[in-house]
Design a protein around this motif. Structure first.
Motif, short mmCIF file in Angstrom:
data_model
loop_
_atom_site.label_atom_id
_atom_site.label_comp_id
_atom_site.label_asym_id
_atom_site.label_seq_id
_atom_site.Cartn_x
_atom_site.Cartn_y
_atom_site.Cartn_z
N VAL A 94 0.87 -1.17 0.00
CA VAL A 94 0.00 0.00 0.00
C VAL A 94 0.91 1.22 0.00
CG1 VAL A 94 -1.89 1.19 1.15
CG2 VAL A 94 -1.65 -1.27 1.41
N TYR A 95 0.70 2.10 -0.96
CA TYR A 95 1.50 3.33 -1.05
C TYR A 95 0.61 4.52 -0.71
CZ TYR A 95 4.49 0.23 -3.79
OH TYR A 95 5.26 -0.82 -4.20
N PHE A 96 1.20 5.45 0.04
CA PHE A 96 0.46 6.64 0.47
C PHE A 96 1.15 7.87 -0.11
CE2 PHE A 96 0.24 3.30 3.57
CZ PHE A 96 -1.09 3.24 3.94
N ILE A 97 0.39 8.67 -0.84
CA ILE A 97 0.96 9.88 -1.43
C ILE A 97 0.97 10.97 -0.36
CG2 ILE A 97 0.71 11.63 -3.23
CD1 ILE A 97 1.33 8.77 -4.29
N ALA A 98 2.18 11.41 0.01
CA ALA A 98 2.32 12.38 1.09
C ALA A 98 2.57 13.77 0.53
CB ALA A 98 3.46 11.95 2.01
N GLU A 99 1.67 14.67 0.80
CA GLU A 99 1.82 16.07 0.41
C GLU A 99 1.09 16.87 1.48
OE1 GLU A 99 2.10 19.02 -0.08
OE2 GLU A 99 1.33 19.63 -2.01
N ARG A 100 1.86 17.42 2.40
CA ARG A 100 1.30 18.03 3.61
C ARG A 100 0.22 19.08 3.33
NH1 ARG A 100 4.88 17.29 8.07
NH2 ARG A 100 4.45 15.13 8.58
N ASN A 101 0.49 19.94 2.33
CA ASN A 101 -0.46 21.02 2.07
C ASN A 101 -1.83 20.49 1.68
OD1 ASN A 101 1.28 23.26 2.47
ND2 ASN A 101 2.32 22.63 0.57
N LEU A 102 -1.83 19.33 1.03
CA LEU A 102 -3.09 18.80 0.51
C LEU A 102 -3.77 17.80 1.44
CD1 LEU A 102 -2.05 18.25 -3.22
CD2 LEU A 102 -3.33 20.16 -2.24
N PHE A 103 -2.97 16.99 2.15
CA PHE A 103 -3.59 15.86 2.86
C PHE A 103 -3.45 15.89 4.37
CE2 PHE A 103 -2.38 14.11 -1.40
CZ PHE A 103 -3.66 14.20 -1.92
N ASP A 104 -2.61 16.76 4.90
CA ASP A 104 -2.45 16.84 6.35
C ASP A 104 -3.54 17.75 6.91
OD1 ASP A 104 -1.63 16.78 8.92
OD2 ASP A 104 0.25 17.84 8.61
N ARG A 105 -4.76 17.23 6.91
CA ARG A 105 -5.92 18.00 7.36
C ARG A 105 -6.79 17.09 8.23
NH1 ARG A 105 -7.81 21.18 1.84
NH2 ARG A 105 -5.72 21.71 1.13
N PRO A 106 -7.64 17.68 9.08
CA PRO A 106 -8.40 16.85 10.02
C PRO A 106 -9.36 15.85 9.35
CG PRO A 106 -8.76 19.21 10.44
CD PRO A 106 -7.81 19.12 9.31
N GLU A 107 -9.97 16.21 8.23
CA GLU A 107 -10.96 15.33 7.61
C GLU A 107 -10.43 14.79 6.29
OE1 GLU A 107 -13.68 14.71 9.27
OE2 GLU A 107 -13.37 16.27 10.78
N LEU A 108 -11.07 13.72 5.81
CA LEU A 108 -10.70 13.17 4.50
C LEU A 108 -11.18 14.08 3.37
CD1 LEU A 108 -11.66 9.37 4.82
CD2 LEU A 108 -9.65 10.53 5.69
N TYR A 109 -12.40 14.53 3.49
CA TYR A 109 -13.03 15.33 2.43
C TYR A 109 -13.70 16.56 3.03
CZ TYR A 109 -13.49 10.45 0.80
OH TYR A 109 -13.29 9.13 0.50
N GLY A 110 -14.27 17.36 2.10
CA GLY A 110 -15.10 18.47 2.53
C GLY A 110 -14.40 19.81 2.40
N TYR A 111 -13.33 19.87 1.60
CA TYR A 111 -12.59 21.13 1.43
C TYR A 111 -12.86 21.72 0.04
CZ TYR A 111 -10.41 19.28 5.56
OH TYR A 111 -10.22 18.76 6.82
N ASP A 112 -12.72 23.04 -0.07
CA ASP A 112 -13.00 23.72 -1.34
C ASP A 112 -12.13 23.21 -2.47
OD1 ASP A 112 -14.88 25.19 -0.13
OD2 ASP A 112 -13.66 27.02 0.10
N ASP A 113 -10.91 22.76 -2.14
CA ASP A 113 -9.99 22.33 -3.19
C ASP A 113 -9.96 20.80 -3.35
OD1 ASP A 113 -8.82 21.87 -0.75
OD2 ASP A 113 -6.81 22.54 -1.33
N ASP A 114 -11.03 20.13 -2.92
CA ASP A 114 -11.04 18.66 -2.99
C ASP A 114 -10.71 18.12 -4.39
OD1 ASP A 114 -11.51 18.20 -0.35
OD2 ASP A 114 -13.57 17.52 -0.57
#
Ligand code: ADP
Length: 485
Positions: A94-114
């Motif tokens: 399993v590979y996880f794409i790490a990009e703090r600005n995009l994915f280091d957030r409290p929720e999985l979804y629900g952001y304007d830039d989803d």
């Protein structure tokens, strides 16, 4: 055995790493069973906050973190890291794409830039495969989040030596969420392509793109596959789906019987199986106690475990539960576990207050209590407006609670009226009440038939092994299509 395939598996949710609904269960289970069939499956999802946190805390069994992926967006290489792990109990990477600005957030979804977040993830997954020099035979992408990978593959990808000839399968889990963006999203991905009629001028609809560009399309039950081709069930995309009718396949989700097994489930107060149904009584007693209801073995105990969402038929539920607890079908008790929309939480709290000695409402998410409810209730309600597949009724059947369901989507394909549960067709209080009354009548007056319904549900085969075989068949068709077959 079919020839082993290399499958790049893209899902925004994968249990146990990330889950908000049924998509996560599929992402965690299907790769495992494809692996058991001998395929080389590799899973990619974003490194959400909880995943990065576990990695740095040394939890979760992650093996490595590498930097240096350059993902081409807006004509430049934007860096991303990659975490690596395994699906628990398997050797599936399993590979996880790490990009703090995009994915280091409290929720999985629900952001304007989803749409940009998941476009980046999708593109990065392809760059990762190239970096590993691992060319898949097929990309299996799920819901709108990973549809950009399919669009890229079908357009720019066909001009690249690495990706030319790679097939794709796009699976629709819930057509209600489509991922809409402005045309700028294609500039971001560096794609030039024409618009689709379904998208509207200047707009991009990622669900529509997945359906349009994939070699083949699937959804999570045969009935839902037909429903989404109608104006009533197509959420605006029925025309596009009819256009691809020949290429759309319905495959029921499975249940992981290694996990969902009442004979071994430690969360139950008493363990049982189809040959030891009388042991279930211990769970009913424990549930009544937990719910603060009188411990009465012969009163029908009706239950529901659900997200409290418009989709789930909660407006019908309110009326029917009120009727039930006012004695409309004799004595009965009702327990509900759910969280979600404030209006439904309010309605259930009010009903529970009114029918204090017969009803309990747990307005939270509680996986342990859910098991006790499946294993201790007599009837399980799912009056859904629509239901692509549905997991609740499968678990309820496995645990000997007879489902009472609206005949829609996967509920049609899994619950047979009078045989493994009870169902009703019209989305009306009257039809729901009629089905519930029928169920309670059988429970009260015909115990042998009732136990027959329980046993039929408990022994039915909705296993992932069976579902994985069906996916394997569809993969073979997709590959044949790419070869011009
Ligand atoms: P959906 O994916 O639309 O929510 P499904 O029936 O496919 O519906 O899956 C729902 C799953 O989530 C089931 O396993 C159910 O037991 C679980 N679930 C839903 N709400 C809760 C809750 N409040 N607490 C515990 N489990 C829940």
């Amino acid at each position: 055995m079919a020839a082993p395939l290399k499958i790049l598996f893209l899902s925004a949710e994968v249990v146990p790493f990330a889950k908000s609904g049924g998509l996560g269960d599929v992402g965690g289970a299907l790769p495992k069973f494809l692996r058991a069939l001998g395929h080389d499956v590799r899973v990619v999802l974003p490194a959400y906050r909880a995943i990065e946190t576990d990695f740095y805390a040394g939890r979760g069994g992650y093996t490595a973190r590498t930097e240096g992926l350059l993902v081409p967006v807006r004509g430049q290489g934007r860096p991303a890291g990659v975490l690596e792990g395994r699906l628990p109990g398997t050797d599936v990477p399993v590979y996880f794409i790490a990009e703090r600005n995009l994915f280091d957030r409290p929720e999985l979804y629900g952001y304007d830039d989803d749409v940009y977040r998941f476009a980046f993830y999708s593109r990065a997954a392809l760059v990762l495969a190239e970096a590993l020099d691992w060319r898949p035979d097929l990309i299996h992408a799920h819901d709108w989040h990973s549809a950009p990978a399919i669009t890229w593959l079908a357009t720019a990808g066909q001009a690249s030596g690495f990706w030319r000839g790679v097939a794709s399968l796009f699976t629709i889990h819930n057509l209600a969420h489509q991922g809409r963006a402005g045309w700028d999203l294609f500039s971001y991905l560096g794609l030039t392509t024409h618009g689709l009629a379904e998208e509207g001028y200047g707009a991009v609809n990622l669900m529509a793109r997945g359906i349009y560009h994939a070699t083949l399309v699937s959804t999570v039950s045969p009935t839902y596959a037909r429903e989404i081709m109608t104006p009533a069930g197509g959420a605006g995309l029925d025309g596009l789906l009819r256009h691809r009718a020949y290429d759309v396949h319905g495959i029921l989700n499975g249940l992981d019987y290694g996990v969902w097994n009442p004979a071994t489930d430690r969360r139950l107060a008493a363990r049982f199986d189809a040959a030891r149904l009388e042991e279930r009584a211990g769970n009913k007693r424990a549930l009544q106690e937990r719910a603060g209801l009188p411990a009465r073995p012969s009163v029908p105990l009706v239950a529901m475990v659900s997200r409290l969402d418009w989709q789930k038929g909660l407006d019908l539920l309110g009326h029917v539960v009120h009727l039930l607890l006012n004695g409309g079908a004799g004595e009965a008790q009702f327990v509900v576990l759910g969280s979600g929309a404030a209006e439904y939480e309010g309605m259930l709290a009010q009903l529970a207050g009114y029918h204090r000695d017969r009803m309990a409402a747990f307005l939270t998410y509680d996986a342990d209590l859910a098991q006790l409810i499946y294993g201790g209730s007599d009837l399980f309600l799912m009056p859904s407006r629509f239901e692509p597949c549905g997991l609740g009724q499968l678990i309820a059947m496995r645990y000997g609670s007879a489902p009472v369901v609206r005949a829609t989507g996967g509920l049609v394909d899994t619950v047979q009226d009078g045989v493994s549960g009870f169902s009703f067709a019209d989305y009306t209080t009257g039809a729901f009440w009629d089905a519930l009354q029928r169920a309670i009548y059988v429970y009260n007056v015909d115990r042998p038939r009732w136990q027959g319904i329980q046993r039929t549900g408990m022994t039915a085969d909705y296993s992932w092994g069976r579902a994985a075989q069906s996916y394997q068949q569809v993969y073979a068709w997709a590959l044949a299509r790419m070869r011009g077959g």
